[in-house]
Design a protein around this motif. Sequence first.
Motif, PDB file in Angstrom:
ATOM      1  N   ALA A 120      43.926 -16.899   4.763  1.00  0.00           N
ATOM      2  CA  ALA A 120      44.065 -17.374   6.139  1.00  0.00           C
ATOM      3  C   ALA A 120      43.409 -18.741   6.259  1.00  0.00           C
ATOM      4  N   LYS A 121      43.829 -19.482   7.278  1.00  0.00           N
ATOM      5  CA  LYS A 121      43.165 -20.734   7.613  1.00  0.00           C
ATOM      6  C   LYS A 121      43.493 -21.092   9.048  1.00  0.00           C
ATOM      7  N   ARG A 122      42.558 -21.822   9.667  1.00  0.00           N
ATOM      8  CA  ARG A 122      42.799 -22.282  11.032  1.00  0.00           C
ATOM      9  C   ARG A 122      41.936 -23.504  11.292  1.00  0.00           C
ATOM     10  N   GLU A 123      42.338 -24.273  12.278  1.00  0.00           N
ATOM     11  CA  GLU A 123      41.555 -25.439  12.701  1.00  0.00           C
ATOM     12  C   GLU A 123      40.239 -24.947  13.304  1.00  0.00           C
ATOM     13  N   ARG A 125      37.509 -24.810  16.119  1.00  0.00           N
ATOM     14  CA  ARG A 125      37.523 -25.048  17.565  1.00  0.00           C
ATOM     15  C   ARG A 125      36.424 -26.013  17.984  1.00  0.00           C
ATOM     16  N   GLY A 131      38.112 -27.342   9.291  1.00  0.00           N
ATOM     17  CA  GLY A 131      38.899 -26.133   9.486  1.00  0.00           C
ATOM     18  C   GLY A 131      38.225 -24.980   8.765  1.00  0.00           C
TER      19      GLY A 131
END
Length: 168
Positions: A120-123, A125, A131
Amino acid sequence: MSTIPASTHPRGGLYFEDFEIGATLRHRLTRTVTQMDNMLFSNMTLNPQPLHIDAHFCATETEWGKPLMNSLFTLGLMIGISVNDTTVGTTIGNLGMTETRFPAPLFEGDTVSVTTEVVAKRESRSRPTAGIVEFVHRAYNQDGTLVAECRRQAMMRKRPVQETVTEV
């Protein structure tokens, strides 16, 4: 096994943008673990568990008959082996490790190899230049037996923005 193509950080690590969900890396480094590794690590962490440091105890009072490698050493080695191919120079920090397990024992003289899967990966916040990447690291002995597994979340640097200079 797939590889992650990327232009890396000068130290070799990958940036947030370089990680692809589903990619699995088979790390090039391997390491044969020794009795000295077990003794030093157990001593440095003040762990007097005879299961790691007392061969007579293990031979006479355990099902294994010999000392087990300290599981926290195994965890550290597994993640350490992954660093050159993934995060050297690009990690801001580890955020957590979950689902850590040791399904089979690791003994002195075993050789450890490691794979890392990007799950998984996400920016971020809170940080526009970072990230969060989630990895599953897996360590195997020389026979291919899974000896350790861990899900790890790391805050990773994004690729620096290239500034352009205009001549006047």
